[in-house]
Design an enzyme around this catalytic site. Sequence first.
Site, PDB file in Angstrom:
ATOM      1  N   ASP A 408     -32.303  17.032  -0.938  1.00 23.27           N
ATOM      2  CA  ASP A 408     -32.961  15.882  -0.326  1.00 23.27           C
ATOM      3  C   ASP A 408     -33.295  16.180   1.129  1.00 23.27           C
ATOM      4  OD1 ASP A 408     -33.960  13.313  -0.045  1.00 23.27           O
ATOM      5  OD2 ASP A 408     -32.249  12.376  -1.052  1.00 23.27           O
ATOM      6  N   GLU A 411     -37.722  18.017   4.390  1.00 23.52           N
ATOM      7  CA  GLU A 411     -38.879  18.125   5.304  1.00 23.52           C
ATOM      8  C   GLU A 411     -38.498  18.462   6.749  1.00 23.52           C
ATOM      9  OE1 GLU A 411     -37.901  13.788   4.744  1.00 23.52           O
ATOM     10  OE2 GLU A 411     -38.220  15.466   3.406  1.00 23.52           O
ATOM     11  N   ASP A 481     -39.722   8.867  -1.363  1.00 23.53           N
ATOM     12  CA  ASP A 481     -39.243   7.493  -1.561  1.00 23.53           C
ATOM     13  C   ASP A 481     -40.401   6.496  -1.529  1.00 23.53           C
ATOM     14  OD1 ASP A 481     -36.770   8.695  -1.564  1.00 23.53           O
ATOM     15  OD2 ASP A 481     -36.305   8.168   0.505  1.00 23.53           O
TER      16      ASP A 481
END
Length: 813
Positions: A408, A411, A481
């Site tokens: 997760d 980035e 998300d």
Amino acid sequence: MMDSQSTFYKRFAFTLLLSVALIRMTSAQDYLKTQFGLRTTVEGIDIEIQFYTPSIIRILKSPQGKPFNKESLSVIKSPEKVVFSIKQVGDVIHAQSKELTVKLNVKNGQVVFNTSKGTTLLQEKERSVAFTPFDDAGNSTYNVLQAFVLEKDEAIYGLGQLQNGKMVQRNHKVRMIQGNTNDYVPFMHSAKGYGLFWDNYSPTTFTDSQDETSFQSEAGDCVDYYFMYGQNSDGVIARMRDLTGTAPMFPLWTFGYWQSKERYKSQDETVGVVKKYRALGVPIDGIIQDWQYWGNNYLWNAMEFLNPEFYNPKKMVDDVHNLNAHIIISIWSSFGPQTKPYRELDKIGALYSIKTWPESGSEKWPPIMDYPSGVRVYDAYNPAARDIYWKYLKNGLLSIGMDGWWMDSTEPDHFRPEPADFDTKTFLGSFRKVRNAYPLMTVGGVYQHQRAETSDKRVFILTRSAFAGQQRYGSNTWSGDVVASWMALRNQISAGLNFSLCGIPYWNSDIGGFFLWNFKLKLEDAEYRELYTRWLQFGTFTPLMRSHGEGAPREIYQFGRKGDAVYDAIEKFIHLRYKLLPYIYASSWDVTENHSSMMRALVMDFSKDTEALNINDQYMFGKSLLVSPVTNAMYVKPVINERDTTNIEDFSVVKSKTTYLPNHAFWYDFWTGERFTGGTKINKETPIDVIPLYVKAGSIIPIGPAVQYAEEKKWDDLEIRIYPGANGSFVLYEDEFDNYNYEMGVYSTITFTWDDAKRTLIIDDRKGSFPGMLSRRTFQLTIVNANKGGQEHKPSTPDKAVTYTGKRIQVKL
């Protein structure tokens, strides 16, 4: 007189020789031939052209005298020994391989790319390169720009995963800095059969207008881009992967159904979900353990089970395995201050101070900033930091049998960014300089370490961000998300397709959308239940079928019970996914072996059909199935109460969706077997358990057995569906399903070929072998038509059953 004539001829000869010498000198000064191409200087700009292959050309530009010493993070290929010729005609240098001619104007520096036959593919805008001096955290560099001129109606794709709903990426501006729901790849893919990779990792702006198309990056010592000509989209992607790496195979089980949510709060809950699926008889292969199994936020991403609700993590993993399922677990790019990895990374200066998630040490919402978490992102560009990351991942989680990694925030999360944040020092320079390549480095670190550890288990990484070349690291990128809405569902289609057109084939989204902010009643809202069902139907035809989100659980039993319309629709499509596993797994082999793509924008197979080029809600899944997801509500009826309005289900009237069937092909309705001519729009009834799904004529599709998990049954009695109307072929690929022996040739292929005119199917000699391979099997052959459709719960009667032992069979049908 003789002396005078002699003097004249001597002077003429001298003048002629001098002129020839000057011509040669001028020509020699215009360019220098190199091992891979040429170098020259035009108007104070050094330019180098390098042939990497006959169809891939690298262009480098920098201010005069600045050396080209950049090492690419994305490109791993070295230039091949390419046969090419160079000649100069007037002011234009022509460098030609057998596939491409690149022209360089020595007066204005313009570069033009032509086919070997002279057709112009792409040209730079004259005098459009720009180098603006820039102080990058104390290092002198440049803001770099290069502009190009495209044809007025030229369709271009790519740029990564964008949530803008656009299929064709023309006439807009994109600011590229990796984010939660936008994954940027500075790659431009043209319907004309070429691609362009802008090899820069700093924040970049792509701009397309009627006048020019440009890439502009904040920091770069040079302009560096690769032009590749593939003739078609598959060829473009093949060349991009030739440059940046092949996509390895995933295990078969990863193509089954996955269940997740934010979050399962105990090991009993996690295992209980798998048990419930097994009890219901609904197939499942993967369960995901989300965050906070480590405990509080100060222990963020400890890579250990410090939460007492996970009292025996090894038993949890074993329990999942004993249920014939697999489990992967959430890991992050940041660490809490009380963790062992944090302390070790801090000692080597490998932690950043940018604002990231979670900001508060308290788990309450909204965050209580009086108690800062102290969580910091690690320097993934530092090989020593990647070693530390892997050490704790291996010892804490791989050692207990975890099957894969949910990486997760790759980035990574960067909240309220300030200019000074980008001055942060990394192992490779400023954060600004390498910002967008962060996911490539952190995902690559895990993949490379696990491959070095063992080849007995294929690496599987689910990750939230990606950059060019990441396909070589065994990762599947999800779209972040996203907030649940019909528009968001529709936007996922073009997002995934453009992402795939950048050469990264494995992509998925949170089925149902992550946030339920638009649905106050959550699962009690009939509109959300319909949205979830349609999203799951779309997810059936993506490389990973995974349900996930926050705000409400998403397991099938949360949507009613057998006999309820929504429940039955969900179950139907999960079963369909498993029936298609032989087709999907063969498609994944095509990705690895032939650089194919699983999610295919219509331009890939129908580039000559202008009607198809900008369709943003249809695509091919593999090379046979045309998918047209339903992206609007159809079965919701608002009921007005005294206080508010409530949505209820209303299935009394069956609605429809119109789908365009691309030209130059015949098509079959997957559900009914009805045949249609391409180049037309078809209005298809779409009850809650049906989406428009068509099969291209000439397709051969293997249908697998009904199973509860991917490897439950052998493929010894496959139905082979043949869709007549064109010649076609299909390669059935099989191996051991979960190791890297296939890289050494340990696998088998069986080629099926349909001759439409002769109504004959040839099943060729099996090639290759592997341990456990079937020596004898039955193929149930079915010619599909309107009387023999594809109803999944009403199996058609085969036209012929044949026994296959690995030797060529020819069957008349």
